[in-house]
Design a protein around this motif. Structure first.
Motif, PDB file in Angstrom:
ATOM      1  N   THR A  85      44.087  48.557  32.516  1.00 14.89           N
ATOM      2  CA  THR A  85      44.209  48.841  33.947  1.00 14.89           C
ATOM      3  C   THR A  85      42.937  48.367  34.651  1.00 14.89           C
ATOM      4  O   THR A  85      42.100  47.700  34.061  1.00 14.89           O
ATOM      5  CB  THR A  85      44.408  50.352  34.180  1.00 14.89           C
ATOM      6  N   ASP A  86      42.749  48.749  35.915  1.00 19.06           N
ATOM      7  CA  ASP A  86      41.607  48.284  36.697  1.00 19.06           C
ATOM      8  C   ASP A  86      40.273  48.820  36.188  1.00 19.06           C
ATOM      9  O   ASP A  86      39.229  48.338  36.615  1.00 19.06           O
ATOM     10  CB  ASP A  86      41.785  48.661  38.177  1.00 19.06           C
ATOM     11  N   ALA A  87      40.301  49.795  35.273  1.00 19.59           N
ATOM     12  CA  ALA A  87      39.041  50.246  34.670  1.00 19.59           C
ATOM     13  C   ALA A  87      38.336  49.084  33.974  1.00 19.59           C
ATOM     14  O   ALA A  87      37.110  49.042  33.876  1.00 19.59           O
ATOM     15  CB  ALA A  87      39.301  51.361  33.671  1.00 19.59           C
ATOM     16  N   LEU A  88      39.115  48.110  33.510  1.00 11.32           N
ATOM     17  CA  LEU A  88      38.544  46.941  32.836  1.00 11.32           C
ATOM     18  C   LEU A  88      37.934  45.955  33.825  1.00 11.32           C
ATOM     19  O   LEU A  88      37.034  45.203  33.469  1.00 11.32           O
ATOM     20  CB  LEU A  88      39.637  46.207  32.055  1.00 11.32           C
ATOM     21  N   SER A  89      38.437  45.943  35.069  1.00  6.58           N
ATOM     22  CA  SER A  89      38.039  44.875  35.991  1.00  6.58           C
ATOM     23  C   SER A  89      36.574  44.928  36.369  1.00  6.58           C
ATOM     24  O   SER A  89      35.981  43.923  36.749  1.00  6.58           O
ATOM     25  CB  SER A  89      38.899  44.932  37.267  1.00  6.58           C
ATOM     26  N   ARG A  90      35.952  46.127  36.271  1.00  4.83           N
ATOM     27  CA  ARG A  90      34.538  46.233  36.612  1.00  4.83           C
ATOM     28  C   ARG A  90      33.687  46.713  35.449  1.00  4.83           C
ATOM     29  O   ARG A  90      32.478  46.772  35.564  1.00  4.83           O
ATOM     30  CB  ARG A  90      34.347  47.196  37.781  1.00  4.83           C
ATOM     31  N   GLY A  91      34.321  47.008  34.336  1.00  5.34           N
ATOM     32  CA  GLY A  91      33.558  47.556  33.225  1.00  5.34           C
ATOM     33  C   GLY A  91      33.410  46.627  32.042  1.00  5.34           C
ATOM     34  O   GLY A  91      32.992  47.052  30.983  1.00  5.34           O
ATOM     35  N   ILE A  92      33.753  45.348  32.203  1.00  5.37           N
ATOM     36  CA  ILE A  92      33.655  44.424  31.082  1.00  5.37           C
ATOM     37  C   ILE A  92      32.950  43.160  31.546  1.00  5.37           C
ATOM     38  O   ILE A  92      33.252  42.607  32.606  1.00  5.37           O
ATOM     39  CB  ILE A  92      35.062  44.109  30.516  1.00  5.37           C
ATOM     40  N   ASP A  93      31.983  42.737  30.762  1.00  7.84           N
ATOM     41  CA  ASP A  93      31.209  41.546  31.107  1.00  7.84           C
ATOM     42  C   ASP A  93      31.229  40.608  29.904  1.00  7.84           C
ATOM     43  O   ASP A  93      30.379  40.697  29.027  1.00  7.84           O
ATOM     44  CB  ASP A  93      29.778  41.920  31.480  1.00  7.84           C
ATOM     45  N   VAL A  94      32.227  39.731  29.848  1.00  9.18           N
ATOM     46  CA  VAL A  94      32.423  38.834  28.718  1.00  9.18           C
ATOM     47  C   VAL A  94      32.591  37.417  29.239  1.00  9.18           C
ATOM     48  O   VAL A  94      33.416  37.173  30.127  1.00  9.18           O
ATOM     49  CB  VAL A  94      33.664  39.235  27.888  1.00  9.18           C
ATOM     50  N   GLU A  95      31.818  36.508  28.701  1.00 11.67           N
ATOM     51  CA  GLU A  95      31.956  35.103  29.082  1.00 11.67           C
ATOM     52  C   GLU A  95      33.009  34.436  28.209  1.00 11.67           C
ATOM     53  O   GLU A  95      33.289  34.861  27.090  1.00 11.67           O
ATOM     54  CB  GLU A  95      30.609  34.384  28.944  1.00 11.67           C
ATOM     55  N   GLY A  96      33.586  33.350  28.713  1.00 16.98           N
ATOM     56  CA  GLY A  96      34.539  32.568  27.931  1.00 16.98           C
ATOM     57  C   GLY A  96      35.956  33.085  27.984  1.00 16.98           C
ATOM     58  O   GLY A  96      36.770  32.748  27.108  1.00 16.98           O
ATOM     59  N   ILE A  97      36.315  33.914  28.980  1.00 14.85           N
ATOM     60  CA  ILE A  97      37.700  34.364  29.125  1.00 14.85           C
ATOM     61  C   ILE A  97      38.486  33.254  29.823  1.00 14.85           C
ATOM     62  O   ILE A  97      38.163  32.852  30.942  1.00 14.85           O
ATOM     63  CB  ILE A  97      37.781  35.678  29.911  1.00 14.85           C
ATOM     64  N   ASP A  98      39.528  32.759  29.162  1.00 11.26           N
ATOM     65  CA  ASP A  98      40.283  31.619  29.683  1.00 11.26           C
ATOM     66  C   ASP A  98      41.347  32.009  30.698  1.00 11.26           C
ATOM     67  O   ASP A  98      41.640  31.255  31.615  1.00 11.26           O
ATOM     68  CB  ASP A  98      40.977  30.873  28.520  1.00 11.26           C
ATOM     69  N   LEU A  99      41.938  33.187  30.500  1.00 13.87           N
ATOM     70  CA  LEU A  99      43.112  33.552  31.296  1.00 13.87           C
ATOM     71  C   LEU A  99      43.054  35.011  31.711  1.00 13.87           C
ATOM     72  O   LEU A  99      42.759  35.890  30.901  1.00 13.87           O
ATOM     73  CB  LEU A  99      44.380  33.315  30.471  1.00 13.87           C
ATOM     74  N   VAL A 100      43.349  35.258  32.990  1.00 15.26           N
ATOM     75  CA  VAL A 100      43.572  36.610  33.505  1.00 15.26           C
ATOM     76  C   VAL A 100      44.976  36.647  34.096  1.00 15.26           C
ATOM     77  O   VAL A 100      45.338  35.778  34.892  1.00 15.26           O
ATOM     78  CB  VAL A 100      42.542  36.995  34.586  1.00 15.26           C
ATOM     79  N   VAL A 101      45.762  37.638  33.691  1.00 12.39           N
ATOM     80  CA  VAL A 101      47.124  37.793  34.215  1.00 12.39           C
ATOM     81  C   VAL A 101      47.227  39.121  34.941  1.00 12.39           C
ATOM     82  O   VAL A 101      46.906  40.172  34.385  1.00 12.39           O
ATOM     83  CB  VAL A 101      48.178  37.736  33.087  1.00 12.39           C
TER      84      VAL A 101
END
Length: 410
Positions: free
Chosen positions: A299-315
Motif C-alpha cells: 500500500t502507500d506505506a511503501l511509497s515513502r518508506g522505501i529507498d531503493v535504486e534500480g527499480i524498473d517498474l511501478v504499477v
C-alpha cells in the motif's frame, strides 16, 4: 558547489565523501546553509531529492562540534520504515564522528521495546521515532528530552494524514522552547502551515520541484475494468525487461489477494502490509533491496518508506485518491538520474482521479492499448442494493410493512 564549501567538521566530511557524495542536490544546496545558521525552516520537497541528508548533515555537524554525550536531536517520521531508513543514513554519514542514533518505533515485541529503552538510557545523540512509540517511552519516564537542540519533522504532511497532530503537539510539550525546528513536507496544505506557525519561529521557506515526477519516468495508463487488472499484471511481469517492480494497491486486502494470484502464477513476489510482524517486513525490504526479490506488493506505506535504486517498474493497481500520492508512488523508479516505467490501471470510476493527476503534473499521461488477449475478459455485474443484478426487471421489495395507508378523504 561541493560539500567542501559547507565547512563541515572534518570527520563528518570524511563520512560524506566515503558515501560517494560529491555535489549537493538543489534541496541540500539551499537548506544546509540556513540550518547551519541556526534558523527554523519549512522545506517543501518530494522524496528522492536528497532531503534527508539536507537536514542530517547540519545537525550532525552541530553535534560533532559540541561533543556532548546527550540526546540532542529528535527526528519524527510517519512510518517505521522511514525511521529505519533515516537511522541507516545517520550511521553512514556519521561513521567517523562517533555520533550515535536510535530508531524508535512500534510493531515489535517486548524485546524490541526493551532494546529501545536501553538505547535511550545510554544517551544516544539522535533519536528517530514514530510519534506513538515515542510517547510510550516519554510517559514511562525513561526518556527525557530536555537537552534537545534540534527537532525535525520529516514528511509532516503524511504524519498529519495519519492522525498524528495531537501526538506531535504532545511530544513538543516535552521539548525546550529554545531549539531549532525543521519541518520537511512533500506538500504544503493549509494545516501544515497552521502547524508550522504553532511550532516554528520566524522560519525560512524553501520550495523545490513540488509534485513533478522525475523526467526519466515513462508514465503510461491502461483503461480497463477490474477483472482485467490481475491478468494484465501477469503479462507485464513476464516481460524480462522488468527485473525489479513495485505494485501499489489501495488496501491491504487487495495486496493479500493479488499476492495469492501471483504466487499461483509462479511469480516470485511478496506482500508488504501492516499485518506482518516487524521482522517479516524488514526481511522483505532487505531481500528487495539486495535484488533477491523481484516483485513487492504494498500500500502507500511503501511509497515513502522505501529507498531503493534500480527499480524498473511501478504499477498503480488502483489509482490513488490523492494526486500527490501518485507522484510519491511513481517516484520509487527513475531515482538517481536513472530511467523507469510507471503504469497506472484506470477503470471508469477512476477517470476523475486520473484527470486530477494530469492537472497536478501539468501533462497528459500516455494511454496504451490493452493486449488483445484480455479483450474477452468480461466485467462482473454489480449487485443491486435490494438483490438482483442491475438490469434485472424483477420488482423491488415493497418498502412498507403491513397495509399501505389509505388516501385521505376530501
Amino acid at each position: 558547489m561541493t560539500f567542501h564549501d559547507f565547512n563541515f567538521n572534518e570527520q563528518l566530511l570524511e563520512g560524506v565523501l566515503s558515501m560517494g557524495y560529491t555535489t549537493p542536490t538543489p534541496i541540500q544546496e539551499k537548506t544546509i546553509p540556513i540550518i547551519l545558521n541556526g534558523e527554523d525552516l519549512i522545506a517543501c520537497a518530494q522524496t528522492g531529492t536528497g532531503k534527508t541528508a539536507s537536514y542530517l548533515l547540519p545537525v550532525l555537524n552541530y553535534i560533532s562540534n559540541t561533543h556532548k554525550h546527550q540526546i540532542s536531536a529528535l527526528v519524527l517520521a510517519p512510518t517505521r520504515e522511514l525511521a529505519q531508513q533515516i537511522d541507516q543514513q545517520v550511521e553512514g554519514l556519521a561513521y567517523f564522528t562517533g555520533i550515535s542514533s536510535l530508531a524508535v518505533f512500534g510493531g515489535g515485541d517486548g524485546m524490541a521495546y526493551e532494546q529501545q529503552r536501553r538505547g535511550i538510557q545510554n544517551n544516544v545523540n539522535i533519536i528517530i521515532a514514530t510519534p506513538g512509540r515515542l510517547i510510550a517511552h516519554l510517559t514511562s519516564g525513561v526518556l527525557k528530552l530536555n537537552h534537545i537542540t534540534h527537532l525535525v519533522l520529516d514528511e509532516a504532511d503524511r504524519m498529519l494524514d495519519m492522525g498524528f497532530q495531537d501526538d506531535i503537539m504532545r511530544i513538543i510539550s516535552y521539548l525546550p522552547k529554545k531549539r531549532q525546528t525543521l519541518l520537511f513536507s512533500a506538500t504544503m496544505p493549509g494545516r501544515i502551515r497552521t502547524l508550522a506557525k504553532a511550532i516554528l519561529t520566524d522560519p525560512q521557506q524553501i520550495n523545490i520541484a513540488i509534485s513533478q515526477p522525475a523526467a526519466g519516468i515513462d508514465q503510461q495508463v491502461y483503461r480497463l475494468h477490474d477483472q482485467q487488472k490481475t491478468p494484465l499484471i501477469k503479462l507485464l511481469l513476464k516481460d524480462s525487461a522488468y527485473a525489479s517492480a513495485i505494485i501499489f494497491a489501495s488496501r491491504k486486502e487487495i495486496v493479500k489477494s493479488l499476492y495469492k494470484e501471483l504466487k499461483a502464477a509462479h511469480v516470485h513476489a511478496e506482500a508488504f502490509h501492516s499485518d506482518l510482524q516487524q521482522g517479516e517486513r524488514e526481511e522483505i525490504l532487505l531481500k528487495f533491496k539486495n535484488k533477491l526479490l523481484p516483485v513487492i506488493i504494498g500500500t502507500d506505506a511503501l511509497s515513502r518508506g522505501i529507498d531503493v535504486e534500480g527499480i524498473d517498474l511501478v504499477v498503480n493497481y488502483d489509482v490513488p485518491g490523492d494526486p500527490e500520492d501518485y507522484v510519491h508512488r511513481i517516484g520509487r523508479t527513475a531515482r538517481a538520474a536513472t530511467t523507469g516505467t510507471a503504469i497506472t490501471f484506470v477503470n471508469d470510476r477512476d477517470l476523475k482521479r486520473l484527470k486530477n493527476i494530469e492537472q497536478l503534473i501539468d501533462r497528459p499521461i500516455s494511454q496504451k492499448e490493452l493486449p488483445e488477449v484480455l479483450a474477452g475478459i468480461q466485467p462482473v455485474k454489480q449487485e443491486r442494493p435490494h438483490g438482483g443484478a442491475y438490469g434485472d426487471k424483477r420488482r423491488r421489495p415493497n418498502r412498507y410493512k403491513g397495509n399501505k395507508p389509505k388516501p385521505a378523504s376530501n
